[in-house]
Design a protein around this motif. Structure first.
Motif, mmCIF file in Angstrom:
data_model
loop_
_atom_site.group_PDB
_atom_site.id
_atom_site.type_symbol
_atom_site.label_atom_id
_atom_site.label_comp_id
_atom_site.label_asym_id
_atom_site.label_seq_id
_atom_site.Cartn_x
_atom_site.Cartn_y
_atom_site.Cartn_z
ATOM 1 N N SER A 156 0.819 -1.209 0.000
ATOM 2 C CA SER A 156 0.000 0.000 0.000
ATOM 3 C C SER A 156 0.854 1.260 0.000
ATOM 4 O O SER A 156 1.754 1.422 0.816
ATOM 5 C CB SER A 156 -0.913 0.002 1.228
ATOM 6 N N ILE A 213 -6.220 -7.462 -3.421
ATOM 7 C CA ILE A 213 -5.808 -6.534 -4.473
ATOM 8 C C ILE A 213 -4.546 -7.073 -5.140
ATOM 9 O O ILE A 213 -3.552 -7.365 -4.459
ATOM 10 C CB ILE A 213 -5.555 -5.129 -3.903
ATOM 11 N N SER A 243 -1.512 -6.256 -7.755
ATOM 12 C CA SER A 243 -0.808 -5.112 -8.342
ATOM 13 C C SER A 243 0.346 -5.610 -9.201
ATOM 14 O O SER A 243 1.384 -6.023 -8.678
ATOM 15 C CB SER A 243 -0.273 -4.188 -7.238
ATOM 16 N N PHE A 257 -2.110 1.075 -4.915
ATOM 17 C CA PHE A 257 -3.315 1.358 -4.139
ATOM 18 C C PHE A 257 -2.917 1.953 -2.798
ATOM 19 O O PHE A 257 -1.776 1.832 -2.350
ATOM 20 C CB PHE A 257 -4.143 0.082 -3.922
ATOM 21 N N GLN A 305 -7.161 3.254 -6.035
ATOM 22 C CA GLN A 305 -6.270 2.468 -6.877
ATOM 23 C C GLN A 305 -5.907 3.278 -8.113
ATOM 24 O O GLN A 305 -6.615 4.213 -8.502
ATOM 25 C CB GLN A 305 -6.929 1.152 -7.292
#
Length: 677
Positions: free
Chosen positions: A152, A416, A418, A441, A464
């Motif tokens: 994050s 999530i 990525s 994000f 995001q």
């Protein structure tokens, strides 16, 4: 200025420089090229800077400790694409490529590490400026979405590293300046066979320029390693004790007529914040074979904090820890890393008013990030990277003051993923081209996840986005000229906006889409170099043009589509001239231009552009007792009236003006001595 025009201008400029570099005689390729020797690990695998498939800014320890050594912003502003709002020594906000500008009083869209240990708190707040600059041996900054690398953090990552000792040494510093600003520091390094140790103790205090502006910070930072042929052990320890009064932001009238004033309500109650922080980590690195190695870090951390405020008092803190593991594979044409980072923290906060409790909560957070990155080099000219990460985050809130209703609950966010793809092409020692695309994000902070009534907002989503960037690195004229130019675009969805409802109540909302586009230029130039007078003269300059705007944003039935985001200057320029006319004397002159920026979403209020200049002189000499350095400097030489930090979208209460402005320091002085032995 039209972004497309700038884009093609930069590409044309880069192409001309590249073509010119081809005319350099072949025998010069054997000269030492400093940029090629810088090794970074911000992309999870140790890589020479010129081969990195993406933008990264690197500062050495000497470059970090610029100016008076008290202002973290001075170091960050030597890198393009980064702007740090700096209201006081204890109130700041870091913005990278336009991300993070709307957070009220801190940094929470950027992740920070110390020696590969996460120092971002469990509520998402990053305070790398808490670490005194004298303890930093190197700084690496990746800009924009990089969740495939670090989880994050849409704005990017700030990676700090302590000094790596290679000899025995000790040093002491004593510095004094305007507003009774005193800094005392002592540290040293120890090197013997396989053992290397580093430590620094620092104490800084100041009366401050404004009312209710006293500051005190004491810190201990230590690290070390014990290296053997097949394994190594490392440790990192940080202890911090800080107490800072809060003058807060002020209205435009006070800013123009009495900038030393504190906000009346904060002055009346002598508002302040104090906190103590601890961080400890141990790393075991095993060289499993010629190709395989594993690096395991176990860490723990805690924070205890108290803030006296006009509307209530906040007692909060966190405790927890985690592990970070990276399994690395290295071959002639291939590198790979498979890793995970798991953090479990308990964040607690309590509010009281007139000695009566009004709220008490505890929130546990679990954050799991599993990542993988590969680098493939089909030839010496190419470096292609492909990676991705899977992130899973969950919160659980326990209401410990049910008198106003039980708001306990839990929130588990969806997994999530990525990904990231990057490529670097270096046809020779003079030029390297790179391009990348990556997803990122940011999670909402605990404050943002709560509705005004205290319930968990289950509709709030992580923001995001995708970043697209391309750039060129040039190293010309026997390493005398080093240039990097990069262009980028970031598209964000579900933008997280911290909305101020009253003076003491904030909440988070998802606010549509934003677009961030920019051009960054870094130029390092050796102007001349002689063994005797006039000695050496070097230039380090950077420029950033950015356009950060709302694509789709409606708040309180007002549409802001097409408006620029507040708190972000469109133009940033910083340059320093370092002149060493004779061996013992060094003169450092710095210039900074910060362009106009909007203060609110409606783009009806602006903060004027400003220009700053600083100068510092140092003189070194040796005695039987060691080496001494005497230094003195003047900051804000032109005595410019400016505001280096803004409270964007400040709300006016009653008939009062909105309090947008943190006044900057006028012309001020400092001087001191360093003793090394």
């Amino acid at each position: 200025m039209n972004f497309k025009k700038i884009f093609f201008l930069v590409l044309g400029f880069s192409f001309v420089l590249y073509v010119q570099s081809q005319d350099i005689p072949r025998e010069e390729t054997d000269s030492t090229i400093l940029l090629n020797e810088i090794v970074v690990n911000a992309y999870q695998v140790n890589t020479r800077l010129r081969h990195v498939p993406g933008s990264i800014s690197v500062l050495s320890g000497e470059e970090v400790q610029v100016g008076d050594g008290n202002n973290f912003a001075s170091a960050l502003h030597t890198m393009p694409g980064i702007y740090m709002h700096s209201g006081t020594y204890a109130t700041s906000r870091i913005v990278i490529r336009g991300v993070g500008s709307r957070t009220p009083y801190n940094t929470n869209r950027i992740k920070a590490y110390l020696n590969d240990i996460p120092i971002t708190s469990s509520d998402g707040i990053s305070s790398p400026e808490d670490i005194d600059l004298l303890g930093i041996g190197r700084m690496e900054v990746t800009k924009g979405p990089a969740s495939a690398l670090y989880g994050s953090g849409l704005g990017g990552n700030i990676n700090l590293f302590t000094s790596n000792p290679y000899r025995n040494s000790a040093n002491a510093l004593l510095q004094y300046g305007s507003y009774n600003t005193l800094k005392a520091s002592a540290g040293g390094t120890y090197h013997h066979n396989d053992l290397n140790l580093f430590g620094n103790v620092n104490h800084t205090l100041s009366d401050g320029y404004r009312e209710n502006n006293n500051f005190r910070r004491t810190s201990l930072l230590s690290s070390g390693n014990w290296r053997k042929p097949t394994y190594s052990l490392e440790y990192t320890l940080l202890l911090l004790d800080l107490n800072a009064q809060i003058p807060s932001s002020i209205s435009k009238t006070l800013y123009e007529t009495n900038p030393t004033a504190a906000a009346a309500n904060w002055k009346e109650i002598e508002g302040f914040k104090e906190y103590r922080r601890g961080l400890a980590g141990v790393t075991l690195e095993n060289r499993l074979s010629g190709a395989w190695s594993n690096r395991l870090t176990v860490f723990g951390r805690w924070v205890d904090s108290y803030e006296r405020r006009p509307f209530n008092n906040l007692t909060d803190g966190s405790s927890g820890g985690g592990i970070r593991n990276k399994l690395n594979y290295h071959a002639e044409k291939f590198d790979a890393v498979l890793g995970l980072e798991w953090i479990a923290d308990k964040y607690r906060w309590e509010l009281d008013l007139n000695d009566e409790m009004i709220n008490k909560n505890a929130e546990t957070r679990n954050n799991l990030n599993v990542f993988a990155m590969t680098y493939y080099r089909p030839s010496m000219k190419w470096n292609i990277s492909l990676g991705g990460a899977v992130n899973k985050i969950g919160y659980k809130l326990t209401d410990k003051f049910p008198d106003n209703g039980d708001q306990s609950g839990s929130r588990s966010f969806p997994v999530i993923f990525s990904p990231r793809l990057g490529a670097n092409y270096a046809p020779n020692n003079f030029a390297a081209f790179y391009a990348s695309v990556g997803h990122g994000f940011s999670m909402p902070s605990p404050e943002e996840t709560l509705l005004p009534e205290g319930d968990i907002n289950k509709d709030l989503q992580p923001e995001q986005g995708w970043q697209y960037e391309a750039g060129i690195r040039l190293n010309l004229l026997r390493n005398a000229t080093q240039i990097e130019v990069s262009v980028y675009q970031i598209n964000l969805n579900n933008l997280l906006v911290t909305k101020r409802l009253t003076e003491d109540i904030f909440t988070g909302i998802n606010a549509g889409k934003t677009q961030h586009r920019g051009v960054e230029l870094l130029w390092r130039q050796r102007i001349f170099q002689h063994l005797s007078f006039p000695g050496n003269l070097n230039l380090n300059a950077n420029y950033t043009y950015s356009q950060n705007k709302f694509i789709d944003f409606t708040d309180d039935d007002k549409k802001y589509d097409g408006n620029l985001l507040p708190g972000i200057p469109s133009h940033l320029f910083q340059a320093s001239l370092l002149w060493n006319p004779v061996k013992p004397l060094v003169l450092d002159v710095r210039f900074q231009y910060t362009g106009e920026q909007f203060i609110n979403d409606a783009n009806t209020e602006t903060n004027a552009s400003y220009f700053l200049s600083d100068v510092k002189a140092s003189y070194s000499f040796s005695t039987k007792s060691g080496k001494f350095e005497l230094f003195a400097g003047i900051n804000n030489l032109t005595d410019t009236h400016y505001s280096p930090m803004l409270t964007v979208n400040a709300v006016a209460f009653g008939n009062a003006e909105p309090r947008y402005y943190y006044p900057g320091l006028p012309r001020h002085f400092y001087g001191g001595v360093v003793w090394r032995f």
